[in-house]
Design a protein around this motif. Sequence first.
Motif, PDB file in Angstrom:
ATOM      1  N   LYS A   1       0.871  -1.078   0.402  1.00 29.30           N
ATOM      2  CA  LYS A   1       0.147   0.496  -0.141  1.00 29.30           C
ATOM      3  C   LYS A   1       0.667   0.974  -0.099  1.00 29.30           C
ATOM      4  CE  LYS A   1      -3.422  -2.944   0.278  1.00 29.30           C
ATOM      5  NZ  LYS A   1      -4.105  -3.077  -0.715  1.00 29.30           N
ATOM      6  N   ASP A   2       1.490   1.425   0.236  1.00 27.54           N
ATOM      7  CA  ASP A   2       3.031   2.119   0.414  1.00 27.54           C
ATOM      8  C   ASP A   2       4.868   2.537   0.191  1.00 27.54           C
ATOM      9  OD1 ASP A   2       3.665   4.700   2.079  1.00 27.54           O
ATOM     10  OD2 ASP A   2       5.267   3.801   2.196  1.00 27.54           O
ATOM     11  N   MET A   3       4.920   2.887  -0.790  1.00 25.62           N
ATOM     12  CA  MET A   3       6.310   2.718  -1.711  1.00 25.62           C
ATOM     13  C   MET A   3       7.138   2.616  -0.426  1.00 25.62           C
ATOM     14  SD  MET A   3       7.613   1.977  -4.259  1.00 25.62           S
ATOM     15  CE  MET A   3       8.728   1.224  -4.272  1.00 25.62           C
ATOM     16  N   TRP A   4       7.425   2.984   0.920  1.00 25.66           N
ATOM     17  CA  TRP A   4       8.317   3.461   1.031  1.00 25.66           C
ATOM     18  C   TRP A   4       8.201   2.935   2.541  1.00 25.66           C
ATOM     19  CZ3 TRP A   4      12.547   4.510  -1.632  1.00 25.66           C
ATOM     20  CH2 TRP A   4      11.815   5.280  -2.938  1.00 25.66           C
ATOM     21  N   ALA A   5       6.789   2.230   3.593  1.00 20.37           N
ATOM     22  CA  ALA A   5       6.922   2.554   4.898  1.00 20.37           C
ATOM     23  C   ALA A   5       7.532   1.284   4.999  1.00 20.37           C
ATOM     24  CB  ALA A   5       6.292   2.473   5.212  1.00 20.37           C
ATOM     25  N   ASP A   6       8.021   1.432   6.485  1.00 17.44           N
ATOM     26  CA  ASP A   6       8.912  -0.612   6.491  1.00 17.44           C
ATOM     27  C   ASP A   6       8.345  -0.639   7.753  1.00 17.44           C
ATOM     28  OD1 ASP A   6      10.297  -2.345   6.941  1.00 17.44           O
ATOM     29  OD2 ASP A   6      11.945  -1.017   8.118  1.00 17.44           O
ATOM     30  N   GLU A   7       7.132  -1.826   7.018  1.00 20.03           N
ATOM     31  CA  GLU A   7       6.247  -2.359   8.496  1.00 20.03           C
ATOM     32  C   GLU A   7       4.723  -2.455   7.466  1.00 20.03           C
ATOM     33  OE1 GLU A   7       2.886   2.553   8.034  1.00 20.03           O
ATOM     34  OE2 GLU A   7       4.119   1.803   9.496  1.00 20.03           O
ATOM     35  N   PRO A   8       4.001  -3.300   7.325  1.00 15.71           N
ATOM     36  CA  PRO A   8       3.535  -4.195   6.718  1.00 15.71           C
ATOM     37  C   PRO A   8       2.301  -3.480   5.789  1.00 15.71           C
ATOM     38  CG  PRO A   8       2.996  -5.149   9.564  1.00 15.71           C
ATOM     39  CD  PRO A   8       3.811  -3.676   9.095  1.00 15.71           C
ATOM     40  N   GLY A   9       2.705  -3.539   4.597  1.00 17.46           N
ATOM     41  CA  GLY A   9       2.315  -2.572   3.371  1.00 17.46           C
ATOM     42  C   GLY A   9       2.879  -1.953   3.204  1.00 17.46           C
ATOM     43  N   GLY A  10       4.181  -2.149   3.229  1.00 11.26           N
ATOM     44  CA  GLY A  10       4.994  -1.383   2.565  1.00 11.26           C
ATOM     45  C   GLY A  10       5.659  -1.714   1.687  1.00 11.26           C
ATOM     46  N   TRP A  11       6.072  -1.613   0.330  1.00 10.11           N
ATOM     47  CA  TRP A  11       7.506  -2.523  -0.615  1.00 10.11           C
ATOM     48  C   TRP A  11       8.367  -3.444   0.393  1.00 10.11           C
ATOM     49  CZ3 TRP A  11       6.267  -1.516  -5.925  1.00 10.11           C
ATOM     50  CH2 TRP A  11       7.653  -2.256  -6.318  1.00 10.11           C
ATOM     51  N   VAL A  12       9.377  -2.445   0.607  1.00  9.46           N
ATOM     52  CA  VAL A  12      10.713  -3.393   1.484  1.00  9.46           C
ATOM     53  C   VAL A  12       9.794  -4.268   2.437  1.00  9.46           C
ATOM     54  CG1 VAL A  12      11.415  -1.516   3.007  1.00  9.46           C
ATOM     55  CG2 VAL A  12      12.181  -2.829   1.632  1.00  9.46           C
ATOM     56  N   HIS A  13       8.626  -4.083   2.810  1.00  7.51           N
ATOM     57  CA  HIS A  13       8.457  -4.849   3.904  1.00  7.51           C
ATOM     58  C   HIS A  13       7.718  -6.228   3.102  1.00  7.51           C
ATOM     59  CE1 HIS A  13       7.133  -6.757   7.664  1.00  7.51           C
ATOM     60  NE2 HIS A  13       5.714  -6.665   7.623  1.00  7.51           N
ATOM     61  N   GLU A  14       7.223  -5.789   2.866  1.00  8.68           N
ATOM     62  CA  GLU A  14       6.405  -7.149   2.122  1.00  8.68           C
ATOM     63  C   GLU A  14       6.814  -8.565   0.669  1.00  8.68           C
ATOM     64  OE1 GLU A  14       3.322  -8.268   2.992  1.00  8.68           O
ATOM     65  OE2 GLU A  14       2.774  -6.516   3.799  1.00  8.68           O
ATOM     66  N   TRP A  15       7.715  -7.490   0.351  1.00 10.32           N
ATOM     67  CA  TRP A  15       8.773  -7.711  -0.428  1.00 10.32           C
ATOM     68  C   TRP A  15      10.090  -8.821   0.068  1.00 10.32           C
ATOM     69  CZ3 TRP A  15       8.933  -9.420  -5.254  1.00 10.32           C
ATOM     70  CH2 TRP A  15       8.135  -9.063  -6.011  1.00 10.32           C
ATOM     71  N   THR A  16      10.342  -8.483   1.428  1.00 11.23           N
ATOM     72  CA  THR A  16      11.434  -8.619   2.718  1.00 11.23           C
ATOM     73  C   THR A  16      10.393 -10.166   3.104  1.00 11.23           C
ATOM     74  OG1 THR A  16      11.564  -6.964   2.686  1.00 11.23           O
ATOM     75  CG2 THR A  16      12.198  -8.517   4.477  1.00 11.23           C
ATOM     76  N   ARG A  17       9.234 -10.170   3.279  1.00  6.00           N
ATOM     77  CA  ARG A  17       8.656 -10.884   3.604  1.00  6.00           C
ATOM     78  C   ARG A  17       8.269 -12.828   2.185  1.00  6.00           C
ATOM     79  NH1 ARG A  17       2.737 -10.434   6.359  1.00  6.00           N
ATOM     80  NH2 ARG A  17       2.235  -9.601   4.145  1.00  6.00           N
ATOM     81  N   LEU A  18       8.381 -11.893   1.515  1.00 11.32           N
ATOM     82  CA  LEU A  18       8.483 -13.084   0.538  1.00 11.32           C
ATOM     83  C   LEU A  18       9.606 -13.545   0.377  1.00 11.32           C
ATOM     84  CD1 LEU A  18       6.959 -14.807  -1.695  1.00 11.32           C
ATOM     85  CD2 LEU A  18       7.564 -12.273  -3.902  1.00 11.32           C
ATOM     86  N   ALA A  19       9.933 -13.134   0.063  1.00  7.78           N
ATOM     87  CA  ALA A  19      12.026 -12.922   0.029  1.00  7.78           C
ATOM     88  C   ALA A  19      12.770 -14.246   1.263  1.00  7.78           C
ATOM     89  CB  ALA A  19      12.670 -12.363   0.292  1.00  7.78           C
ATOM     90  N   SER A  20      12.342 -13.691   2.719  1.00  9.38           N
ATOM     91  CA  SER A  20      12.522 -14.508   4.071  1.00  9.38           C
ATOM     92  C   SER A  20      11.824 -15.940   3.962  1.00  9.38           C
ATOM     93  CB  SER A  20      12.252 -13.679   4.727  1.00  9.38           C
ATOM     94  OG  SER A  20      10.555 -13.751   5.302  1.00  9.38           O
ATOM     95  N   GLY A  21      10.757 -16.072   3.071  1.00  8.32           N
ATOM     96  CA  GLY A  21      10.051 -16.642   2.844  1.00  8.32           C
ATOM     97  C   GLY A  21      10.468 -17.819   2.342  1.00  8.32           C
ATOM     98  N   TYR A  22      11.072 -17.274   0.702  1.00  7.84           N
ATOM     99  CA  TYR A  22      11.929 -18.217  -0.189  1.00  7.84           C
ATOM    100  C   TYR A  22      12.668 -18.575   0.484  1.00  7.84           C
ATOM    101  CZ  TYR A  22       9.366 -16.783  -3.952  1.00  7.84           C
ATOM    102  OH  TYR A  22       7.999 -16.510  -4.662  1.00  7.84           O
ATOM    103  N   ALA A  23      14.236 -18.100   1.252  1.00  6.08           N
ATOM    104  CA  ALA A  23      14.622 -19.195   2.424  1.00  6.08           C
ATOM    105  C   ALA A  23      15.110 -19.423   3.521  1.00  6.08           C
ATOM    106  CB  ALA A  23      15.572 -17.320   2.855  1.00  6.08           C
ATOM    107  N   GLY A  24      13.394 -19.124   3.530  1.00  5.89           N
ATOM    108  CA  GLY A  24      13.759 -20.536   5.574  1.00  5.89           C
ATOM    109  C   GLY A  24      13.143 -21.968   4.517  1.00  5.89           C
ATOM    110  N   ALA A  25      12.774 -21.834   3.331  1.00  2.00           N
ATOM    111  CA  ALA A  25      12.268 -23.537   2.402  1.00  2.00           C
ATOM    112  C   ALA A  25      13.558 -23.392   2.060  1.00  2.00           C
ATOM    113  CB  ALA A  25      10.671 -22.657   1.474  1.00  2.00           C
ATOM    114  N   GLY A  26      15.015 -23.196   1.304  1.00  4.75           N
ATOM    115  CA  GLY A  26      15.410 -23.266   1.164  1.00  4.75           C
ATOM    116  C   GLY A  26      15.464 -22.301  -0.534  1.00  4.75           C
ATOM    117  N   ARG A  27      14.953 -21.985  -0.934  1.00  2.00           N
ATOM    118  CA  ARG A  27      15.324 -21.458  -2.318  1.00  2.00           C
ATOM    119  C   ARG A  27      15.919 -20.679  -2.178  1.00  2.00           C
ATOM    120  NH1 ARG A  27      11.369 -23.423  -6.134  1.00  2.00           N
ATOM    121  NH2 ARG A  27      13.042 -22.412  -7.889  1.00  2.00           N
TER     122      ARG A  27
END
Length: 347
Positions: free
Chosen positions: A38-64
Amino acid sequence: MAYQWPMAAYELFDERYPQMVNLGLPAADVTAVRGAVKDMWADEPGGWVHEWTRLASGYAGAGRHDLAYLAYGWAKFPVLADEAKRTALSRQIEQYQRAAAGFPVPFERRVLDLPYGGSTTPVPVHLLGPSGRPVLVASGGLDSWKMDLHPLFVQLVLHGGVQVMAFDLPGTGESRVPLTASGGFEIVQGLIRHARALGNGRVGHFGFSMGGYFAARSGLSGAVDAAVDQGGPVRDSFTESNLQRLMFGMADIFENTLGFERRPELEEVLALMVDFPLDALLAQDLNCPMLAVNGADDVHVTQTDTLLFEGRRATDVRLVPGTGHVAASKLHEVIPMIAAWLTDHLT
């Protein structure tokens, strides 16, 4: 230090969704992040970096790790304007190196110390592919950097018969110096010298987006044996009128790479752009074999900056219909064509 600017995240998804998917991320996951941001710069739920980081950390945890480094690449996109994005870049580097064991081509990371402005600057490079081949110096642009384009580079290695030396443009990624026309090309020349001693002596230059500008400069000056400009600005895109019409935050992205720490006035930017247009080189006949390719519907780079190569000696031009900047939605067609061209003209 970079700066932030008012930016609607949904506009970036509108423009970059094809690139996100065509470079390897599952469409369903990209769509889910798109719905959450929902937001480009906020480092919190709904923020660009937060949501992409959540996806990335999920991949990392799964070994992908192969998907994790791509997702962290979008987390730090488009510029390193805050600590959260710089953290995302460091995690991308970590995940990329963890993924390397599964790369379908040999990989080595080096840090070269190259001449720059009377001194030197460290330039991390990624070598992809077997040694002993022609070396293709390669970079992305202002916001898509060497790790982000890894899947594309691998295709050029596998089907173009080259070893890729991938690097980040000045003002981007792991670079420590701002973007200038002369300084950037000084670094490119250092890379070319290193590449000639690394492979079989033949060197090409591939540039994606702004990287295409430097590939065009290498090709027009005859500094390499073959050059591919994929969507690079060359002359008309550096005008005041084009700068003012740029969309999707591209003007601010460019200004960040130039080293501004706050949003500049137009006159400040124009003063730094005077050395970029390649008119002098275009007026000469020194070029090596060149390929200029872009989407016909590019909103950032003028059509004329691709079409001006028509009629030049040893130069091929492809303006791809039905697609935009760097032909992002048709990479599955364009990259095999580029690989075949490299086979014919470099290897």
